[in-house]
Design a protein around this motif. Structure first.
Motif, mmCIF file in Angstrom:
data_model
loop_
_atom_site.group_PDB
_atom_site.id
_atom_site.type_symbol
_atom_site.label_atom_id
_atom_site.label_comp_id
_atom_site.label_asym_id
_atom_site.label_seq_id
_atom_site.Cartn_x
_atom_site.Cartn_y
_atom_site.Cartn_z
ATOM 1 N N ARG A 101 54.497 6.521 11.756
ATOM 2 C CA ARG A 101 53.311 5.867 12.324
ATOM 3 C C ARG A 101 53.480 5.633 13.817
ATOM 4 O O ARG A 101 52.527 5.773 14.598
ATOM 5 C CB ARG A 101 53.085 4.544 11.584
ATOM 6 N N ASP B 91 53.049 9.080 15.440
ATOM 7 C CA ASP B 91 51.685 9.591 15.329
ATOM 8 C C ASP B 91 50.751 8.416 15.102
ATOM 9 O O ASP B 91 50.511 7.988 13.976
ATOM 10 C CB ASP B 91 51.573 10.585 14.165
ATOM 11 N N GLU B 92 50.204 7.894 16.208
ATOM 12 C CA GLU B 92 49.403 6.674 16.125
ATOM 13 C C GLU B 92 48.089 6.886 15.388
ATOM 14 O O GLU B 92 47.436 5.946 14.973
ATOM 15 C CB GLU B 92 49.122 6.145 17.544
ATOM 16 N N GLY B 93 47.697 8.115 15.204
ATOM 17 C CA GLY B 93 46.418 8.394 14.577
ATOM 18 C C GLY B 93 46.428 8.316 13.066
ATOM 19 O O GLY B 93 45.378 8.421 12.433
ATOM 20 N N ARG B 94 47.599 8.143 12.453
ATOM 21 C CA ARG B 94 47.660 8.124 10.988
ATOM 22 C C ARG B 94 48.474 6.936 10.497
ATOM 23 O O ARG B 94 49.615 6.745 10.896
ATOM 24 C CB ARG B 94 48.272 9.430 10.478
ATOM 25 N N ALA B 95 47.872 6.145 9.631
ATOM 26 C CA ALA B 95 48.554 4.967 9.096
ATOM 27 C C ALA B 95 49.680 5.374 8.165
ATOM 28 O O ALA B 95 49.619 6.415 7.505
ATOM 29 C CB ALA B 95 47.562 4.087 8.343
ATOM 30 N N GLU C 246 48.335 5.689 4.693
ATOM 31 C CA GLU C 246 47.641 6.950 4.458
ATOM 32 C C GLU C 246 48.620 8.106 4.315
ATOM 33 O O GLU C 246 48.450 8.988 3.465
ATOM 34 C CB GLU C 246 46.678 7.220 5.611
ATOM 35 N N SER D 170 43.254 6.035 2.865
ATOM 36 C CA SER D 170 43.343 4.702 3.459
ATOM 37 C C SER D 170 43.480 3.632 2.381
ATOM 38 O O SER D 170 43.182 3.872 1.202
ATOM 39 C CB SER D 170 42.096 4.411 4.303
ATOM 40 N N TRP E 184 41.313 -3.645 12.036
ATOM 41 C CA TRP E 184 40.588 -2.603 12.744
ATOM 42 C C TRP E 184 41.017 -2.477 14.205
ATOM 43 O O TRP E 184 41.449 -3.444 14.824
ATOM 44 C CB TRP E 184 39.079 -2.890 12.690
ATOM 45 N N THR F 27 47.368 -0.107 8.043
ATOM 46 C CA THR F 27 46.075 0.292 8.598
ATOM 47 C C THR F 27 46.284 1.373 9.655
ATOM 48 O O THR F 27 47.385 1.549 10.170
ATOM 49 C CB THR F 27 45.340 -0.900 9.243
ATOM 50 N N THR F 28 45.206 2.074 9.986
ATOM 51 C CA THR F 28 45.297 3.158 10.971
ATOM 52 C C THR F 28 45.314 2.618 12.393
ATOM 53 O O THR F 28 46.132 3.036 13.218
ATOM 54 C CB THR F 28 44.115 4.130 10.804
ATOM 55 N N THR F 29 44.418 1.674 12.688
ATOM 56 C CA THR F 29 44.298 1.180 14.065
ATOM 57 C C THR F 29 44.381 -0.339 14.180
ATOM 58 O O THR F 29 44.241 -0.885 15.274
ATOM 59 C CB THR F 29 42.953 1.636 14.671
#
Length: 374
Positions: free
Chosen positions: A148, A151-155, A158, A164, A275, A335-337
Motif C-alpha cells: 500500500r 502503490d498509493e492507489g490500491r488499498a 483490496e 473494497s 475517504w 481503505t484506498t484513500t
C-alpha cells in the motif's frame, strides 16, 4: 610488583576503555532486543483478549458476583484449568484482570478491572471492536501494508480480498454486521462524552440526519439525551435494511456521494476518515446542501492529529495522539484513500466544500467535534 612503562600503561588504559565501551554497546543492543521482542509478540495480547471475549471470562466473573478461583472459573466456562491458568496469568500481568491471594490458604482469586468490564456483552461494551479488528478478514490486509505504501492507489484490503471493504461488506452480511456492531459499540462509548461535554452544539436542532449512521445506535443515544430531536439514519441500502426499528428514527438508504436527506443538522461520525480529500469534499457538499443556509450546521466527530510537540498538553493527550496515529494506519490498511487529518487538513476540506466557518472542539476521547457552518 613490576612497574609498567609508559607504553604498557597506555595499552592497559585503552584496553579498559574499550572494554567499558563494549559493555555499554552490549547493554544497548540487549535493551533494543528486548524492545524489539515487544513488536515480535505484539499480536499475542490481542489474541489473548479475543480469547477472553470468546470464552466469556468477564461474563462468568460478573455472574459469580464475587472474586472467583481458577477452579470455579474453569468449571463455569467448561474449559481446561491448565490452559485457562496460562491465559489468565498473561492477562493479569497485563493488568486486564486483577489477582488477589488469600492469606489463609494462598488461594488465588480473580476479579474484573475497568478494562475487562468493557469486554463484556452490554450496552457500553467494546468487545465488538476487538472481535472486528482481530478477525481474519481485517487482519489479512496488514500483511500488504508495505505494498500500500508503494502503490498509493490500491488499498491493502483490496489487494488482499480483491475488492473494497464496502463491496466486501455488501456481499458478506455476517461481516457487515460485525462492522456495524463495532461502530455501534464505539458510538455508545464516545457519543455520551460528546453529548454531555458539548451539549450546546445540539441546541435549537429539531431534525438530525446521521450520515453513515450504520444501525442507528448513535441516533438512538442522541434522541435519548435530547427527546425533541427527530432522527434520520442514512446509510447504504443493505445497511439500513438490517437496522432495527428505533422510536423517533427513520431509516433511509442511499449513497452519501450522491445525496443527503434534508435536516436541520447533519451528523457525521467516524465516516469521513474513510475517504480521501476529493470524496470527503463531495460528501461535505452534499451535507451542506441538506441543511438550512441560515441556521444549519454539520457536526463531525473525527480524529484531529496534533503534529507539533507543543500542541501536546499532558500524558493522556500524548496517549490519545498515539491512538490517532495508529488509527491512521488502520485507514491505510483498510481503505484506498482514507486518512486521519490534522486541523489544517480538516479546514481545507471544509472550506473546499463551501462552508464559511469551521470550529474544532476537543473532547477527552480519540475524536474531536468539528462543526461546519454553511
Amino acid at each position: 610488583m613490576a612497574k609498567l612503562n609508559d607504553g604498557e600503561s597506555k595499552t592497559k588504559i585503552l584496553g579498559a576503555q574499550n572494554h567499558v565501551e563494549t559493555q555499554e554497546e552490549e547493554e544497548v543492543v540487549l535493551e533494543a532486543a528486548i524492545d524489539t521482542w515487544k513488536y515480535v509478540l505484539g499480536y499475542v495480547e490481542m489474541a489473548a483478549v479475543k480469547c477472553a471475549i470468546e470464552l466469556g471470562i468477564s461474563e462468568a466473573m460478573e455472574n459469580h458476583g464475587q472474586p472467583i478461583t481458577l477452579s470455579e472459573l474453569s468449571t463455569s466456562l467448561d474449559c481446561s484449568p491448565s490452559s485457562l491458568h496460562r491465559i489468565m496469568r498473561l492477562l493479569v500481568h497485563q493488568k486486564l484482570f486483577k489477582e488477589t491471594i488469600s492469606p489463609e490458604d494462598q488461594t488465588k482469586y480473580y476479579s474484573l478491572t475497568p478494562i475487562t468490564r468493557l469486554l463484556k456483552n452490554h450496552d457500553h461494551s467494546m468487545a465488538a471492536l476487538v472481535l472486528l479488528e482481530s478477525s481474519p478478514v481485517m487482519l489479512a490486509p496488514w500483511h500488504a501494508l508495505s505494498g500500500r505504501v508503494r502503490d498509493e492507489g490500491r488499498a491493502a484490503f483490496e489487494a488482499t480480498h480483491g475488492e473494497s471493504l464496502w463491496d466486501y461488506n455488501a456481499k458478506h452480511p455476517k461481516h457487515s454486521k460485525l462492522v456495524n456492531d463495532a461502530m455501534a459499540s464505539n458510538a455508545r462509548i464516545v457519543l455520551p462524552v460528546v453529548l454531555k461535554g458539548r451539549a450546546e452544539v445540539f441546541e435549537g436542532i429539531g431534525t438530525v440526519v446521521d450520515v453513515g449512521g450504520g444501525n442507528g445506535s448513535a441516533l438512538q443515544t442522541m434522541i435519548k439525551a435530547f427527546p425533541w430531536i427527530k432522527g434520520i439514519n442514512f446509510d447504504l441500502p443493505h445497511v439500513v435494511a438490517a437496522a432495527p426499528e428505533i422510536a423517533g428514527v427513520e431509516h433511509v438508504g442511499g449513497s452519501m456521494l450522491e445525496f443527503v436527506p434534508k435536516a436541520d443538522a447533519a451528523f457525521v461520525m467516524n465516516v469521513l476518515h474513510d475517504w480521501g480529500d476529493e470524496e470527503c469534499i463531495t460528501i461535505l457538499r452534499k451535507c451542506r446542501e441538506a441543511v438550512p443556509k441560515d441556521k444549519g450546521k454539520v457536526i463531525m466527530v473525527e480524529a484531529v492529529i496534533k503534529e507539533e510537540k507543543h500542541e501536546i498538553d499532558d500524558e493522556k493527550e500524548e496517549k490519545l495522539k498515539g491512538l490517532r496515529l495508529m488509527m491512521d494506519m488502520v485507514m491505510m490498511a483498510h481503505t484506498t484513500t482514507g486518512k486521519e487529518r490534522t486541523q489544517q487538513e480538516w479546514e481545507y476540506v471544509v472550506t473546499q466544500a463551501g462552508f464559511t466557518k469551521c470550529i474544532v472542539k476537543p473532547i477527552q476521547a480519540i475524536p474531536s467535534i468539528i462543526i461546519a457552518y454553511p
